[in-house]
Motif scaffolding. Structure first.
Motif, PDB file in Angstrom:
ATOM      1  N   LEU A 197      16.400-112.115 -29.944  1.00  0.00           N
ATOM      2  CA  LEU A 197      15.373-111.223 -29.537  1.00  0.00           C
ATOM      3  C   LEU A 197      15.007-110.077 -30.256  1.00  0.00           C
ATOM      4  CD1 LEU A 197      16.544-111.544 -25.741  1.00  0.00           C
ATOM      5  CD2 LEU A 197      14.561-112.519 -26.631  1.00  0.00           C
ATOM      6  N   ASP A 198      13.800-109.633 -30.182  1.00  0.00           N
ATOM      7  CA  ASP A 198      13.295-108.368 -30.874  1.00  0.00           C
ATOM      8  C   ASP A 198      13.365-107.229 -30.058  1.00  0.00           C
ATOM      9  OD1 ASP A 198      11.858-106.358 -32.040  1.00  0.00           O
ATOM     10  OD2 ASP A 198      10.306-107.684 -32.940  1.00  0.00           O
ATOM     11  N   SER A 199      14.024-106.215 -30.006  1.00  0.00           N
ATOM     12  CA  SER A 199      14.311-105.374 -29.379  1.00  0.00           C
ATOM     13  C   SER A 199      13.141-104.221 -28.898  1.00  0.00           C
ATOM     14  CB  SER A 199      15.455-104.291 -29.420  1.00  0.00           C
ATOM     15  OG  SER A 199      15.305-103.684 -30.809  1.00  0.00           O
ATOM     16  N   SER A 217       8.681-111.991 -27.334  1.00  0.00           N
ATOM     17  CA  SER A 217       9.604-112.419 -28.325  1.00  0.00           C
ATOM     18  C   SER A 217       9.941-113.974 -28.254  1.00  0.00           C
ATOM     19  CB  SER A 217      11.203-111.584 -28.272  1.00  0.00           C
ATOM     20  OG  SER A 217      12.085-111.584 -29.263  1.00  0.00           O
ATOM     21  N   PHE A 218      10.091-114.426 -26.944  1.00  0.00           N
ATOM     22  CA  PHE A 218      10.167-115.781 -26.822  1.00  0.00           C
ATOM     23  C   PHE A 218       9.055-116.500 -27.440  1.00  0.00           C
ATOM     24  CE2 PHE A 218      12.494-115.258 -22.172  1.00  0.00           C
ATOM     25  CZ  PHE A 218      13.694-114.867 -23.070  1.00  0.00           C
ATOM     26  N   ALA A 232       7.359-115.895 -29.833  1.00  0.00           N
ATOM     27  CA  ALA A 232       7.465-115.806 -31.514  1.00  0.00           C
ATOM     28  C   ALA A 232       8.527-116.824 -31.774  1.00  0.00           C
ATOM     29  CB  ALA A 232       7.633-114.283 -31.637  1.00  0.00           C
ATOM     30  N   GLN A 233       9.529-116.745 -31.104  1.00  0.00           N
ATOM     31  CA  GLN A 233      10.748-117.651 -31.542  1.00  0.00           C
ATOM     32  C   GLN A 233      10.076-119.232 -31.211  1.00  0.00           C
ATOM     33  OE1 GLN A 233      14.721-117.400 -30.276  1.00  0.00           O
ATOM     34  NE2 GLN A 233      14.605-115.211 -29.547  1.00  0.00           N
ATOM     35  N   ALA A 234       9.574-119.309 -30.170  1.00  0.00           N
ATOM     36  CA  ALA A 234       8.992-120.911 -29.986  1.00  0.00           C
ATOM     37  C   ALA A 234       7.989-121.174 -31.134  1.00  0.00           C
ATOM     38  CB  ALA A 234       8.196-120.791 -28.700  1.00  0.00           C
ATOM     39  N   ALA A 235       7.298-120.389 -31.646  1.00  0.00           N
ATOM     40  CA  ALA A 235       6.160-120.569 -32.792  1.00  0.00           C
ATOM     41  C   ALA A 235       7.197-120.932 -34.178  1.00  0.00           C
ATOM     42  CB  ALA A 235       5.245-119.566 -32.965  1.00  0.00           C
ATOM     43  N   ALA A 236       8.050-120.085 -34.179  1.00  0.00           N
ATOM     44  CA  ALA A 236       8.922-120.280 -35.302  1.00  0.00           C
ATOM     45  C   ALA A 236       9.718-121.522 -35.536  1.00  0.00           C
ATOM     46  CB  ALA A 236      10.077-118.993 -35.577  1.00  0.00           C
ATOM     47  N   LEU A 237       9.888-122.031 -34.103  1.00  0.00           N
ATOM     48  CA  LEU A 237      10.701-123.308 -34.078  1.00  0.00           C
ATOM     49  C   LEU A 237       9.616-124.565 -34.223  1.00  0.00           C
ATOM     50  CD1 LEU A 237      13.432-122.042 -31.549  1.00  0.00           C
ATOM     51  CD2 LEU A 237      13.768-122.718 -33.833  1.00  0.00           C
ATOM     52  N   GLY A 238       8.510-124.237 -33.684  1.00  0.00           N
ATOM     53  CA  GLY A 238       7.412-125.047 -33.612  1.00  0.00           C
ATOM     54  C   GLY A 238       7.367-126.037 -32.460  1.00  0.00           C
ATOM     55  N   LEU A 239       7.702-125.334 -31.370  1.00  0.00           N
ATOM     56  CA  LEU A 239       7.858-126.050 -29.939  1.00  0.00           C
ATOM     57  C   LEU A 239       6.748-126.363 -29.369  1.00  0.00           C
ATOM     58  CD1 LEU A 239      10.849-123.970 -28.545  1.00  0.00           C
ATOM     59  CD2 LEU A 239      10.904-126.089 -30.114  1.00  0.00           C
ATOM     60  N   HIS A 240       6.398-127.488 -28.739  1.00  0.00           N
ATOM     61  CA  HIS A 240       5.445-127.964 -28.024  1.00  0.00           C
ATOM     62  C   HIS A 240       6.061-128.657 -26.795  1.00  0.00           C
ATOM     63  CE1 HIS A 240       4.232-127.864 -32.220  1.00  0.00           C
ATOM     64  NE2 HIS A 240       2.901-127.743 -31.742  1.00  0.00           N
ATOM     65  N   ASN A 241       4.739-128.366 -25.883  1.00  0.00           N
ATOM     66  CA  ASN A 241       5.022-129.236 -24.387  1.00  0.00           C
ATOM     67  C   ASN A 241       4.854-130.623 -24.859  1.00  0.00           C
ATOM     68  OD1 ASN A 241       2.258-129.721 -24.379  1.00  0.00           O
ATOM     69  ND2 ASN A 241       2.015-128.842 -22.450  1.00  0.00           N
TER      70      ASN A 241
END
Length: 263
Positions: A22-24, A31-32, A34-43
């Motif tokens: 998490l980015d403080s 921050s969630f 941004a993490q989802a984008a970095a992980l390439g998450l999709h529904n």
């Protein structure tokens, strides 16, 4: 709000990596995302996953339906939704499969007063599940049988040595995680058993979590989930999760109740 969480507690092991990223300087919702984008998450529809303010959810639109249609996860500024976001980042395949099931049921049956057995099972899983990964061996199967029969003394004391080498508990339910911010002896998880081969217990933490995510998501895709697939397990009964777990601790029948016999 987040300062009340004791991250040293063993029940947060499953989500600690995501929490540590998490980015403080950002709201946790951003921050969630941004993490989802970095992980390439999709529904399940292939739309990029993001975390949006609760106000983005239109009146009259079901939460699960909205996620399925937009990829946006409505996220309030509270612990419940904070833990939900961390689970999305830690077990994305399971979350996608649960959302796909919920969205399909809503599309078929509407929202209505009753969720039906499939949506009930998915909701219980999402909110309150613990995943008990057991080695495919006599010790693992013996522990599973003891828990399913509510033989608590056998499971938690006599088979105590199985926890770690032959069995591991990974929390999944975000409501369960929220409850455990203020731990109480009576907090109970809906536990799903996942049988693993010997190699699972040789992997590092990230490899084990990824295997659980892929394996359970595949199982959910192939089965009809109901509430009957879970067995209760007192979270603070897990060996090493609470101090002074002696015989008297497990003899408290107000918490560690024997199995109800059929009439």
């Amino acid at each position: 709000m987040l300062s009340v969480i004791d991250w040293s507690r063993p029940w947060y092991d499953a989500i600690r990596d995501a929490a540590g990223r998490l980015d403080s300087d950002q709201h946790f919702r951003d921050s969630f995302t941004a993490q989802a984008a970095a992980l390439g998450l999709h529904n399940h529809a292939g739309l990029p996953l993001s975390f949006v303010p609760q106000e983005s959810l239109p009146d009259g639109t079901a939460y699960e339906e909205f996620i399925g249609a937009t990829g946006g996860v409505p996220t309030r500024d509270n612990l419940h939704d904070f833990f939900n976001g961390l689970v999305w980042l830690s077990f994305p395949r399971i979350k996608v499969q649960l959302n796909a099931l919920q969205a399909a049921q809503i599309a078929r049956d509407g929202v209505g007063k009753s969720r039906g057995p499939a949506r009930d099972g998915a909701t219980i899983f999402d909110e309150n599940a613990a995943l008990l990964v057991v080695r495919d061996c006599a010790a693992g199967h013996g522990l599973t049988a003891a828990l399913r029969e509510h033989r608590w003394r056998e499971a938690f004391l006599e088979r105590r040595a199985s926890f770690g080498p032959d069995a591991q508990v990974w929390l999944f339910g975000h409501a369960l995680m929220e409850k455990l911010v203020a731990p109480r002896k009576a907090i109970t998880a809906h536990t799903r058993v996942v049988v693993a081969g010997d190699e699972f217990f040789t992997w590092n933490h990230a490899e084990r979590r990824a295997w659980i995510d892929a394996t359970v998501a595949h199982q959910l895709e192939a089965e009809v989930i109901t509430t009957a697939g879970f067995t209760p397990m007192q979270a603070l009964g897990v060996p090493g999760w609470w101090p002074d777990q002696d015989e008297a601790f497990y003899n408290d029948q107000a918490v560690f109740r024997p199995k109800r016999q059929p009439a």
